[in-house]
Motif scaffolding. Structure first.
Motif, PDB file in Angstrom:
ATOM      1  N   LEU A 183    -128.215  20.223  31.729  1.00 40.35           N
ATOM      2  CA  LEU A 183    -127.708  21.561  32.024  1.00 40.35           C
ATOM      3  C   LEU A 183    -128.811  22.218  33.457  1.00 40.35           C
ATOM      4  N   VAL A 184    -130.085  21.346  33.433  1.00 33.97           N
ATOM      5  CA  VAL A 184    -130.854  21.659  34.517  1.00 33.97           C
ATOM      6  C   VAL A 184    -130.300  21.346  35.835  1.00 33.97           C
TER       7      VAL A 184
ATOM      8  N   PHE B 227    -127.070  23.316  37.068  1.00 29.60           N
ATOM      9  CA  PHE B 227    -127.472  23.969  37.840  1.00 29.60           C
ATOM     10  C   PHE B 227    -128.329  24.017  39.264  1.00 29.60           C
TER      11      PHE B 227
ATOM     12  N   SER C 266    -122.615  26.530  37.129  1.00 31.56           N
ATOM     13  CA  SER C 266    -123.092  26.054  35.551  1.00 31.56           C
ATOM     14  C   SER C 266    -122.977  27.659  35.146  1.00 31.56           C
ATOM     15  N   SER C 267    -123.301  28.216  35.868  1.00 30.48           N
ATOM     16  CA  SER C 267    -122.965  29.543  35.876  1.00 30.48           C
ATOM     17  C   SER C 267    -121.949  29.994  34.967  1.00 30.48           C
TER      18      SER C 267
ATOM     19  N   SER D 280    -124.957  22.905  41.412  1.00 32.13           N
ATOM     20  CA  SER D 280    -124.089  23.877  41.882  1.00 32.13           C
ATOM     21  C   SER D 280    -124.289  25.561  40.912  1.00 32.13           C
ATOM     22  N   PRO D 281    -124.935  26.141  41.180  1.00 36.88           N
ATOM     23  CA  PRO D 281    -125.278  27.271  39.999  1.00 36.88           C
ATOM     24  C   PRO D 281    -124.285  27.766  39.726  1.00 36.88           C
ATOM     25  N   LYS D 282    -123.390  28.912  40.911  1.00 35.36           N
ATOM     26  CA  LYS D 282    -122.399  29.151  40.419  1.00 35.36           C
ATOM     27  C   LYS D 282    -121.281  28.108  38.755  1.00 35.36           C
TER      28      LYS D 282
END
Length: 616
Positions: A181-182, A185, A192-193, A188-190
């Protein structure tokens, strides 16, 4: 009956009926696994070792996607150049090194957690068995032996699966889930969210299904235990079953019980299959949708191919971790139910306990022990409304031989059970050599008493060990001497291997009279100051009875003896005869005085001796 007895009986009944609906609603959660903590605590070092191996293996797994990103972007991407081949070689060498570390760490983890599973399971089985054998007969009035055996075998096997495998798998996948999970993010934070938001929505139906699986798992274990209990009961009564030609009926009953267990198991399996399918469809559907978004991001140039490859691998790791955790959750829920059942068994406390500060018996007198009852009243816990003994008062002097006679149900055997403190009277007290037996350590009390029961127990061992059960440290010569006193030596010598002959389960290779003489030899080997004979010669023929009676008379010298007998010929020489009826002493005297009294004893004597009064 006392309130405490009532409460204890209720507890035991709860233990014998684990399928209780009330308890089904209250328990069954994973919190029950906390009860394993005392069994896990001694092996903290092994858990730390397994944890280190687990972290190393998870870290190696999480390093693999990053290596692939490097290979794609620097080896095959737009930055590839003359050094790309050299870079690819280094990446693959690094991958092999990571795989080697992963292999070593995984092997270490597997070995350590497997050892823990076997060790903890063995400890639990020993603890449960040790607890059960310390229970009073009251416990076995309300709990089937097959139920106990099911908990010791089937339930502990489930716990072994959890401790030796599932916990490790769960922790490994939790680490992979969090680490993946880390890294998602970071990549790609987008995306992943989006994927996290959708995964949260998938957890709700999975949790709802998980509750149903938990309840069905408990039901399944209960049905298996029911079948085991039924099988144990019938197998222990095969001569009776066959004598009444009930083989077909019992087979049908067991088949129905097994079928019930199968149907319950299939309900559990169907629910788990649905849970697995639901988890895979929802989780992977979410991942596929997000990867579709990622592919468009690469086409638009906002992500590199290496970033997408890394994201795909980390997403696969996260999805795989979730799938594995859902599988482990099912196993953990079954083990939680098994842990509940075992903890219920261990939590049952016998009212018959040694005192915290027991008193000691005075030094053994040369002529045996004194025994006294003071206004003793007693009802069995399963029959509180019926008085087995009512305000019984009795004084037995050291060296005295007392016979107890009376019709069936008069309370004769109940007396012996109270002397051995299998039960405690609700009123009154019993004293051995002036000491209240409740103030004695149970081992001290029972060590001072030898008993020849009406139903002789023969263990699956040879003749030597069966007699040595009376005193574990006895020499072979002492065992043989006890057998001679009990008139057992001759028939044992005629066995194929003499004293080393295996006597069969429950002594099936011996006649009733031979089993009785083994039991008498066992009691004589113990050499107690107080000897209890419960129909000790009831299963003997005339010649064996003469031999054993002579041996018992010699054995009575130097000890107090209490004899229960229906055959009055065996009690005529007693110093005193006590006649019981409805839990009370109604007549006391010797043979001649009781015959002359013309009461219950005289009627029994008239029936047995055909109106011929035997005199000395």
């Amino acid at each position: 009956m006392s309130n405490s007895n009532t409460a204890n009986t209720a507890t035991n009944n709860a233990a014998s009926k684990p399928q209780s609906e009330a308890r089904e609603l209250e328990k069954g959660s994973l919190g029950a696994l906390k009860g394993l903590a005392p069994f896990l605590k001694p092996y903290l070092r092994q858990f730390v070792m397994a944890g280190v191996a687990l972290v190393v293996a998870a870290s190696a797994t999480l390093a693999i996607p990053y290596a692939f990103k490097q290979m794609i972007d620097l080896g095959f991407g737009s930055h590839a150049g003359v050094h790309s081949a050299e870079h690819v070689n280094l990446v693959f060498l690094a991958l092999f090194a990571v795989a080697s570390v992963l292999a070593l760490a995984t092997a270490a983890r597997f070995y350590t957690v497997s050892w823990l599973g076997e060790r903890v399971t063995a400890d639990i089985r020993a603890a449960v068995y040790r607890h059960v054998v310390q229970q009073s007969p009251e416990f076995f009035e309300t709990t089937q032996t097959g139920e106990v055996l099911s908990r010791i075998t089937t339930d502990t096997t489930l716990i072994q699966s959890v401790v030796g495998s599932s916990i490790s798998i769960a922790l490994r996948n939790v680490l992979l889930f969090l680490g993946g999970l880390v890294m998602l993010f970071v990549t790609s934070p987008k995306l992943s969210s989006i994927i996290i938001g959708l995964l949260v929505l998938t957890v709700l139906p999975i949790m709802m299904f998980g509750r149903r699986v938990r309840k069905l798992s408990r039901d399944s274990q209960d049905r298996v235990a029911d079948a085991s209990a039924m099988a144990g009961e019938i197998l222990n009564a095969m001569p009776t079953v066959q004598a009444f030609t009930h083989e077909k009926q019992e087979t049908a009953r067991f088949s129905a019980s097994v079928e019930d267990a199968f149907k319950t198991a299939m309900n559990r399996i169907r629910a788990r299959a649905m849970l697995t399918m639901l988890a895979i469809v929802l989780v992977f559907g979410t991942i596929v949708f997000v990867l579709w978004l990622g592919a468009h991001a690469v086409l638009e140039g906002s992500m590199t191919g290496g970033d997408l490859g890394q994201f795909i691998l980390y997403a696969s790791i996260v999805a795989g971790a979730i799938g594995a955790l859902s599988e482990v959750m099912g196993e953990a829920q079954r083990a939680a139910g098994a842990t509940e059942r075992l903890l219920e068994l261990i939590s049952v406390k016998s009212e018959i306990q040694s005192p915290a500060q027991p008193l000691a018996l005075p030094p053994r007198a040369a002529n045996g022990a004194a025994l006294s009852l003071h206004d003793v009243s007693f009802s069995y816990p399963s029959r509180p409304e019926t008085k087995a003994l009512a305000q019984l008062a009795l004084e037995i002097k050291p060296g005295e031989t007392v016979a107890v006679v009376g019709p069936s149900g008069a309370g004769k055997t109940t007396l012996f059970q109270l002397f051995l403190r299998f039960y405690d009277p609700q009123l009154g007290s019993i004293r051995l050599d002036g000491v209240d037996i409740k103030q004695l350590d149970l081992e001290t009390l029972r060590g001072a008493i030898g008993i020849v029961p009406q139903d002789t127990v023969i263990f699956s061992a040879d003749a030597m060990e069966n007699i040595r059960y009376g005193r574990a440290d006895a020499s072979d010569e002492e065992v043989i001497q006890a057998a001679k006193l009990a008139a057992a030596h001759e028939f044992i010598e005629r066995l194929p291997n003499g004293y080393k002959s295996f006597l069969g389960e429950r002594g099936v290779r011996l006649s009733g009279g031979q089993r009785q003489r083994i039991a008498i030899a066992r009691a004589l080997l113990k050499n107690p100051p107080l000897l209890l004979l419960d129909e000790a010669t009831s299963a003997l023929d005339a010649e064996s009875e003469r031999l054993v009676q002579s041996a018992l008379e010699a054995a009575m010298v130097g000890r107090t003896t209490i004899i229960i007998a229906h055959r009055l010929a065996t009690v005529q020489r007693a110093d005193r005869i006590i006649v019981m009826e409805d839990g009370k002493i109604v007549e006391t005297g010797n043979h001649q005085s009781l015959v002359a009294l013309g009461g219950i004893y005289a009627n029994l004597a008239a029936l047995q001796f055909h109106n011929v009064h035997v005199t000395h």
